[in-house]
Scaffold this motif. Sequence first.
Motif, PDB file in Angstrom:
ATOM      1  N   GLY A 513       0.838  -1.221  -0.032  1.00 23.43           N
ATOM      2  CA  GLY A 513       0.134  -0.060  -0.124  1.00 23.43           C
ATOM      3  C   GLY A 513       0.706   1.181   0.092  1.00 23.43           C
ATOM      4  O   GLY A 513       0.352   2.381   0.609  1.00 23.43           O
ATOM      5  N   ILE A 514       2.083   1.003  -0.628  1.00 30.36           N
ATOM      6  CA  ILE A 514       2.893   2.225  -0.583  1.00 30.36           C
ATOM      7  C   ILE A 514       3.391   2.682  -2.103  1.00 30.36           C
ATOM      8  O   ILE A 514       3.085   1.743  -3.166  1.00 30.36           O
ATOM      9  CB  ILE A 514       4.306   2.195   0.102  1.00 30.36           C
ATOM     10  N   SER A 515       3.945   3.703  -2.417  1.00 30.22           N
ATOM     11  CA  SER A 515       4.327   4.012  -3.630  1.00 30.22           C
ATOM     12  C   SER A 515       5.674   3.217  -4.087  1.00 30.22           C
ATOM     13  O   SER A 515       6.172   2.845  -3.084  1.00 30.22           O
ATOM     14  CB  SER A 515       4.648   5.817  -3.723  1.00 30.22           C
ATOM     15  N   ARG A 516       6.109   3.419  -5.292  1.00 25.38           N
ATOM     16  CA  ARG A 516       7.158   2.675  -5.554  1.00 25.38           C
ATOM     17  C   ARG A 516       8.530   3.212  -5.367  1.00 25.38           C
ATOM     18  O   ARG A 516       9.497   2.913  -4.773  1.00 25.38           O
ATOM     19  CB  ARG A 516       7.021   2.638  -7.317  1.00 25.38           C
ATOM     20  N   THR A 517       8.230   4.545  -5.232  1.00 21.35           N
ATOM     21  CA  THR A 517       9.524   5.636  -4.690  1.00 21.35           C
ATOM     22  C   THR A 517       9.602   5.146  -3.317  1.00 21.35           C
ATOM     23  O   THR A 517      10.771   5.152  -2.675  1.00 21.35           O
ATOM     24  CB  THR A 517       9.077   7.372  -4.697  1.00 21.35           C
ATOM     25  N   THR A 518       8.712   4.957  -2.421  1.00 22.38           N
ATOM     26  CA  THR A 518       8.778   4.811  -0.720  1.00 22.38           C
ATOM     27  C   THR A 518       9.471   3.174  -0.758  1.00 22.38           C
ATOM     28  O   THR A 518      10.510   3.007  -0.054  1.00 22.38           O
ATOM     29  CB  THR A 518       7.516   4.794  -0.205  1.00 22.38           C
TER      30      THR A 518
END
Length: 529
Positions: A513-518
């Motif tokens: 549930g996070i972005s690819r950047t994170t």
Amino acid sequence: MYLPRHPDSPGDTDPIQPVIWTVSVSRLTGLLGDVIPEFDRRARIEQINLGFEDAVAVINQRLRQEPCDVVIAGGSNAAWLRSRLDVPLVPIQANGFDLMEALARARRIAPRIGLVTHASDVPTFGSFQDSFGLQIEHRRFVTREDARDCIADLRANGIEVIVGTGMAIDHAEAAGLQGVLLYSADSVRQAFEHALELTHTLARSGSRRVPARQRRSSRAGQGTALLGDSSVMAEVRQHIALYAAHDSTVLVSGETGTGKELVARQLHAESGRRGRFVALNCGAISESLLESELFGYSDGAFTGARRGGRVGLVEASDGGTLFLDEIGELPLPLQTRLLRVLEEREVLRVGATEPTPVNLRVVAATLQSLEQRVQAGQFRRDLYYRLATLRIVLPPLRARRGDVALLVHHFFQQLRGVDAPLDEDAMALLSAAQWPGNVRELRNLVDRLRIHWQPAEGSIDASRLLSLAPELAHDAASSPVLQPPAGRPSSVQLQQLLAAHRNDREGMAQALGISRTTLWRWLRAAGLG
């Protein structure tokens, strides 16, 4: 004294040959000496020309240093030794032809015959006596003094010739009477055949005798599955310590690989029982073979039966412990026979009419619910209650994850002689696994790791561990440890999730549930970017 075989005798260089010791005094010693050369190439045989207390002292002393599979003895000597030796005993037993031949020889000496046997020998000669018009006085003895009194009583009643065991013949000749030995070369040969069959049975069950010194040195290795600092394992060890001294049947339950046989071996080792630990997997043998394997069979029981019959594992474990693994697979007809063994403490061979008394402790193991099999009519309720007198339940490894590191270190020491070269993340990965094969699976994995690992490569990290044990990643999607955490995952969790998603970082980011950047930032901080 005892008479060892000459070192140049055939078979001495073969370590797999069975080892048989014969124990005898008087006339029987010579008869054994005549027959032994016939079996010299099939076993390592030694004569111990002693009796009773002297024989027990010498044998027990030698057993501390030397292996022996079976002892052969006759008459009162056999009865005395049976309960005093930590090794199976095969008695020399006179058959009907022996008795008739001995009585016929005695009749040529004198018309009135005295028959003197040990109380355990009850020959049937009534019809022979009536058919040939023989005058026979039969006496039974238990102790040496009894034998001497029997001879004196017969002599006082006008008996001039004695048919009997070696001890009876000795006393008869000392009293001025003539003696005829009851045993024949054929009865001695049959005893050797039974002894050899017993050693083969024990070898198939993995229960051959080793010296006491070797048993003590290997005992630590036998208790591997019982290692653990968890409270559940402490409770298991407490039950073993409490139950070992009792003869009651123990039912050990647990998943595959949890160490059920090792618990049984520990119960036997701490029980003080003098006999062997004999193991049988009830699910590994067909029903037709299982009956004879477990209960044995008598001479001529069926077409193709071995001459002289066969000793079953129940008899082979006399004085010791019989471990029945996968007891739930025991067919219903054999369950009835096993129940009789437990209730009556005697076993009836297939085709036999007279039971054989046995003194054994039974430990049974199951990985399935016997209660459900009872409800389904697949297992006898009375046998279940008899087996479950005492119960030990072994926990799966996933229920004691805190013991994984201890076991891994132990296995590395046992298999490679070094401390486990796993770093913290790799050890955490092992502790988080599901281990459907439990301790056995863990040990097999450590065996794989110790083969691949070289000291020059340093410690095994989580990445290296997963490359050597990719099956650990199969648990990733279902393991609670690997569910998306509320905060930032640990490096171990990230490593496991990467393996579970086959390095699909986009799918992994969606699962978290996070972005690819994170995700990229987390992986880089964990050294996985």
